[in-house]
Design a protein around this motif. Structure first.
Motif, PDB file in Angstrom:
ATOM      1  N   ARG A 133       0.645  -1.298  -0.011  1.00 31.96           N
ATOM      2  CA  ARG A 133      -0.119   0.053   0.095  1.00 31.96           C
ATOM      3  C   ARG A 133       0.993   1.037  -0.150  1.00 31.96           C
ATOM      4  O   ARG A 133       1.963   1.165   0.824  1.00 31.96           O
ATOM      5  CB  ARG A 133      -0.985  -0.074   1.325  1.00 31.96           C
ATOM      6  CG  ARG A 133      -2.023  -1.057   1.560  1.00 31.96           C
ATOM      7  CD  ARG A 133      -3.002  -1.140   0.334  1.00 31.96           C
ATOM      8  NE  ARG A 133      -3.865  -1.973   0.459  1.00 31.96           N
ATOM      9  CZ  ARG A 133      -4.083  -3.284  -0.599  1.00 31.96           C
ATOM     10  NH1 ARG A 133      -3.020  -3.251  -1.443  1.00 31.96           N
ATOM     11  NH2 ARG A 133      -4.826  -4.275  -0.150  1.00 31.96           N
ATOM     12  N   LEU A 134       0.457   2.381  -0.724  1.00 34.50           N
ATOM     13  CA  LEU A 134       1.191   3.679  -0.681  1.00 34.50           C
ATOM     14  C   LEU A 134       0.128   4.271   0.019  1.00 34.50           C
ATOM     15  O   LEU A 134      -1.321   4.576  -0.145  1.00 34.50           O
ATOM     16  CB  LEU A 134       1.151   4.141  -2.040  1.00 34.50           C
ATOM     17  CG  LEU A 134       1.488   5.577  -2.132  1.00 34.50           C
ATOM     18  CD1 LEU A 134       2.818   5.859  -1.395  1.00 34.50           C
ATOM     19  CD2 LEU A 134       1.604   6.128  -3.561  1.00 34.50           C
ATOM     20  N   LEU A 135       0.659   4.973   1.188  1.00 34.57           N
ATOM     21  CA  LEU A 135      -0.450   5.981   1.867  1.00 34.57           C
ATOM     22  C   LEU A 135       0.070   7.441   1.702  1.00 34.57           C
ATOM     23  O   LEU A 135       0.972   7.761   1.924  1.00 34.57           O
ATOM     24  CB  LEU A 135      -0.487   5.849   3.367  1.00 34.57           C
ATOM     25  CG  LEU A 135      -0.894   4.350   3.814  1.00 34.57           C
ATOM     26  CD1 LEU A 135       0.054   3.140   3.495  1.00 34.57           C
ATOM     27  CD2 LEU A 135      -1.552   4.456   5.198  1.00 34.57           C
ATOM     28  N   ILE A 136      -0.644   8.394   1.403  1.00 34.86           N
ATOM     29  CA  ILE A 136      -0.320   9.887   1.060  1.00 34.86           C
ATOM     30  C   ILE A 136      -0.938  10.670   2.135  1.00 34.86           C
ATOM     31  O   ILE A 136      -2.160  10.621   2.344  1.00 34.86           O
ATOM     32  CB  ILE A 136      -0.977  10.134  -0.135  1.00 34.86           C
ATOM     33  CG1 ILE A 136      -0.433   9.160  -1.316  1.00 34.86           C
ATOM     34  CG2 ILE A 136      -0.560  11.514  -0.586  1.00 34.86           C
ATOM     35  CD1 ILE A 136      -0.933   9.427  -2.731  1.00 34.86           C
ATOM     36  N   LYS A 144      -4.718   9.519   2.081  1.00 33.33           N
ATOM     37  CA  LYS A 144      -5.186   8.484   0.676  1.00 33.33           C
ATOM     38  C   LYS A 144      -4.495   7.259   0.584  1.00 33.33           C
ATOM     39  O   LYS A 144      -3.347   7.348   0.412  1.00 33.33           O
ATOM     40  CB  LYS A 144      -5.024   9.467  -0.459  1.00 33.33           C
ATOM     41  CG  LYS A 144      -5.754  10.967  -0.223  1.00 33.33           C
ATOM     42  CD  LYS A 144      -5.529  11.595  -1.451  1.00 33.33           C
ATOM     43  CE  LYS A 144      -5.626  13.161  -1.253  1.00 33.33           C
ATOM     44  NZ  LYS A 144      -6.922  13.500  -0.971  1.00 33.33           N
ATOM     45  N   VAL A 145      -5.145   6.047   0.489  1.00 28.95           N
ATOM     46  CA  VAL A 145      -4.539   4.722   0.424  1.00 28.95           C
ATOM     47  C   VAL A 145      -4.718   4.302  -0.964  1.00 28.95           C
ATOM     48  O   VAL A 145      -5.664   3.926  -1.555  1.00 28.95           O
ATOM     49  CB  VAL A 145      -5.230   3.880   1.341  1.00 28.95           C
ATOM     50  CG1 VAL A 145      -4.439   2.426   1.673  1.00 28.95           C
ATOM     51  CG2 VAL A 145      -5.203   4.621   2.787  1.00 28.95           C
ATOM     52  N   TYR A 146      -3.574   3.785  -1.444  1.00 28.26           N
ATOM     53  CA  TYR A 146      -3.498   3.491  -2.830  1.00 28.26           C
ATOM     54  C   TYR A 146      -2.858   1.763  -2.739  1.00 28.26           C
ATOM     55  O   TYR A 146      -2.018   1.722  -1.930  1.00 28.26           O
ATOM     56  CB  TYR A 146      -2.754   3.979  -3.952  1.00 28.26           C
ATOM     57  CG  TYR A 146      -3.540   5.389  -4.217  1.00 28.26           C
ATOM     58  CD1 TYR A 146      -3.939   5.563  -5.459  1.00 28.26           C
ATOM     59  CD2 TYR A 146      -3.505   6.500  -3.369  1.00 28.26           C
ATOM     60  CE1 TYR A 146      -4.741   6.766  -5.831  1.00 28.26           C
ATOM     61  CE2 TYR A 146      -4.071   7.771  -3.732  1.00 28.26           C
ATOM     62  CZ  TYR A 146      -4.533   7.853  -5.009  1.00 28.26           C
ATOM     63  OH  TYR A 146      -5.377   8.968  -5.537  1.00 28.26           O
ATOM     64  N   SER A 156     -10.106   6.487   1.858  1.00 27.86           N
ATOM     65  CA  SER A 156      -9.557   8.121   1.903  1.00 27.86           C
ATOM     66  C   SER A 156      -9.872   8.129   3.352  1.00 27.86           C
ATOM     67  O   SER A 156     -11.054   8.160   3.807  1.00 27.86           O
ATOM     68  CB  SER A 156     -10.068   9.036   1.144  1.00 27.86           C
ATOM     69  OG  SER A 156      -9.508  10.211   1.429  1.00 27.86           O
ATOM     70  N   ILE A 157      -8.870   8.479   4.347  1.00 31.35           N
ATOM     71  CA  ILE A 157      -9.035   8.378   5.773  1.00 31.35           C
ATOM     72  C   ILE A 157      -9.166   9.758   5.994  1.00 31.35           C
ATOM     73  O   ILE A 157      -8.183  10.603   5.989  1.00 31.35           O
ATOM     74  CB  ILE A 157      -7.994   7.557   6.669  1.00 31.35           C
ATOM     75  CG1 ILE A 157      -7.673   6.267   6.237  1.00 31.35           C
ATOM     76  CG2 ILE A 157      -8.230   7.852   8.168  1.00 31.35           C
ATOM     77  CD1 ILE A 157      -6.503   5.499   6.481  1.00 31.35           C
TER      78      ILE A 157
END
Length: 342
Positions: A133-136, A144-146, A156-157
């Motif tokens: 996972r990529l967390l922005i 934002k979780v990708y 999106s948290i």
């Protein structure tokens, strides 16, 4: 380094007469560029102690400290990165207008997109139960979780403040996030696809810009604008300790970036100040510290980031016109009072 000075922290005495890093660094003439005055996590060392990755203008480069060779990993970007991370075989860079570039390191796969919102303040790549996972951390009050490599947005948290940084524990089961308030948010992410907030803590008095987990996933640290690093043990609700910077309470003593050593029995906590100083603390007791001035006497140097090698044998300190490479005194760190080695 100030020798023999004793400071009173929240829970213990801090002694500054330790030497965790060997005193004379190797200097690498590589330029690192800072795009936002508070975002200072622009160097990383994901694979080997002989290579670091860093931001230079609108490019991301890798530098081999043994061969002295520079390799462009991302070039001619349409933005100047404010955030950088590399882990799990991926490299990612984020920009001030929500730009994102991701590269798979062992292939030619690239993705360039805009994730929406505002500044991509920080990036985190980690292995979750559901995959990579990529967390922005974005200034629009979201994480934002990708998915990787598909780069599909999974969720999106929403947080109550602009999010400056988030960090996933090494065991992949917990996440801590900080932002433009003095609150610290702890999440349980052990259920596939779920991000359940399980705790809210208070750091100090101002915003925080960095957080990190220790290798056992039991402790996390938060670096704040007012010049303090707060540490918690997840097994207890009370703050474990509060560590000050060398230049606190001046603005240039703001703690910008915090890291734990990630392997072996080195057990160090490293944090940088806005300019000129880095601090290393014994992460077993939090009683002993080494303060290192990385700028010449009488002259301040902006610190663009800090990184420890995966084997915890080397510490890199990024400045605007060079990178300092310090050796960790691993023999001393593996010694305990009885004289035994682990």
């Amino acid at each position: 380094m100030t020798m023999g000075t004793i400071y009173k922290s929240q829970t213990q005495i801090i002694r500054d007469d330790c030497e965790f890093l060997k005193p004379t660094p190797r200097v690498h003439q590589q330029r690192l560029t800072i795009q936002h005055w508070q975002l200072r996590d622009l160097i990383t060392c994901p694979k080997t102690s002989e290579e670091f990755i860093y931001v230079n203008q609108n490019a991301v480069n890798a530098y081999n400290t043994r061969t002295k060779a520079t390799t462009q990993l991302m070039k001619d970007l349409t933005f100047h990165p404010t955030s950088l991370t590399a882990s799990c075989g991926y490299l990612a860079a984020g920009g001030q207008r929500s730009q994102l570039m991701v590269r798979q390191m062992n292939s030619n796969w690239f993705a360039h997109t805009s994730v929406g919102g505002s500044i991509n303040n920080a990036l985190c790549i980690s292995e979750h139960l559901g995959g990579t996972r990529l967390l922005i951390s974005n200034n629009d009050e979201t994480i934002k979780v990708y998915s990787l490599p598909g780069l599909q947005r999974l969720t999106s948290i929403q947080l109550p403040t602009a999010v400056n940084y988030c960090s996933v524990s090494p065991d992949g089961r917990k996440m801590v996030a900080v932002g433009d308030s003095n609150q610290v948010f702890l999440y349980d992410i052990s259920v596939a696809g779920g991000y359940q907030k399980i705790g809210t803590y208070t750091a100090t008095t101002e915003a925080s810009f960095s957080c990190a987990w220790n290798q056992s996933s039991e402790k996390f640290a938060v670096a704040s604008q007012d010049g303090f690093v707060s540490v918690w043990d997840i097994r207890h609700s009370e703050k474990l300790c509060k560590l000050g910077s060398k230049q606190q309470p001046q603005v240039k003593g703001a703690t910008r970036c915090v890291k734990f050593s990630s392997s072996g029995s080195i057990d160090l906590l490293l944090y940088s100040e806005h300019v000129s100083y880095v601090n290393l603390v014994d992460a077993r007791t939090f009683n002993d510290r080494q303060v290192i001035r990385v700028a010449p006497a009488g002259h301040d140097e902006h610190i663009s980031g800090i990184a420890m090698s995966p084997d915890s044998k080397v510490c890199f300190v990024g400045l605007e016109n060079s990178v300092l490479e310090f050796d960790v005194d691993t023999i001393t760190r593996r010694s305990f009072p009885s004289g035994s080695l682990i």
